[in-house]
Design an enzyme around this catalytic site. Structure first.
Site, mmCIF file in Angstrom:
data_model
loop_
_atom_site.group_PDB
_atom_site.id
_atom_site.type_symbol
_atom_site.label_atom_id
_atom_site.label_comp_id
_atom_site.label_asym_id
_atom_site.label_seq_id
_atom_site.Cartn_x
_atom_site.Cartn_y
_atom_site.Cartn_z
ATOM 1 C CG ASP A 84 -1.860 1.135 1.290
ATOM 2 O OD1 ASP A 84 -2.131 1.749 0.235
ATOM 3 O OD2 ASP A 84 -2.348 1.439 2.400
ATOM 4 C CD GLU A 141 -4.936 1.145 -2.889
ATOM 5 O OE1 GLU A 141 -6.178 1.140 -2.833
ATOM 6 O OE2 GLU A 141 -4.217 1.432 -1.916
ATOM 7 C CG ASP A 157 -1.095 2.942 6.177
ATOM 8 O OD1 ASP A 157 -1.232 3.609 5.140
ATOM 9 O OD2 ASP A 157 -1.321 3.385 7.318
#
Length: 159
Positions: A7, A68, A141
């Protein structure tokens, strides 16, 4: 197959390693939230991130990286810095000859919950139902990185 899910961010970077032998079976190996000091200049923070992920690549030797895709928000400065982090991570993966897979938030939410418009809390609720996690408290996260790795397994058949 070992999958590294990230992430991306420059303040906090969620990192997760899972192992998968099939689309429906994955095992948690490790995860963390790597943070950089906000008193440092961005280039110093980027160098710390690259150095840390380089070590993760060397130690864990993942077979794939799932990132991502950038979520566009109203803060252009943040978007630009996160884009630079993503570019550095992709370059590093290319140097290590690790295939890169990218997913947008809707794809990740859909893979985890079955619904692309699911809330962040719904995704966080589903992740421990899909994979056994350690009992320690995790920063969001870190949980997001686990979800990204799991979504990569489901979406791209990474096993």
């Amino acid at each position: 197959m070992k999958i590294l899910g990230i992430d991306p961010g420059y303040d906090r970077l969620g990192i997760a390693i899972i192992e998968s032998q099939s689309r429906i079976q994955a095992h948690y190996l490790s995860s963390e939230c790597f943070t950089t000091n906000n008193t440092l200049e961005f280039n110093e923070r980027l160098a710390l991130i690259v150095g840390h992920i380089d070590e993760v690549f060397k130690q864990e030797q993942p077979n794939a990286l799932v990132l991502e895709l950038l979520y566009i928000n109203s803060n252009q400065k943040t978007v630009m810095f996160v884009a630079e982090v993503r570019g550095a991570l992709k370059t590093l993966a290319h140097i290590h000859r690790i295939p890169i897979y990218e997913m947008n938030p809707l794809q990740i939410k859909s893979a985890i919950t079955g619904h692309g418009q699911a809330s962040k809390s719904s995704v966080a609720f589903m992740i421990p139902k899909l994979i056994t996690l350690p009992t320690r408290k995790m920063i969001d996260d870190e949980v997001d990185a686990i979800g990204i790795a799991l979504a990569g397994v489901a979406h791209f058949s990474l096993f």
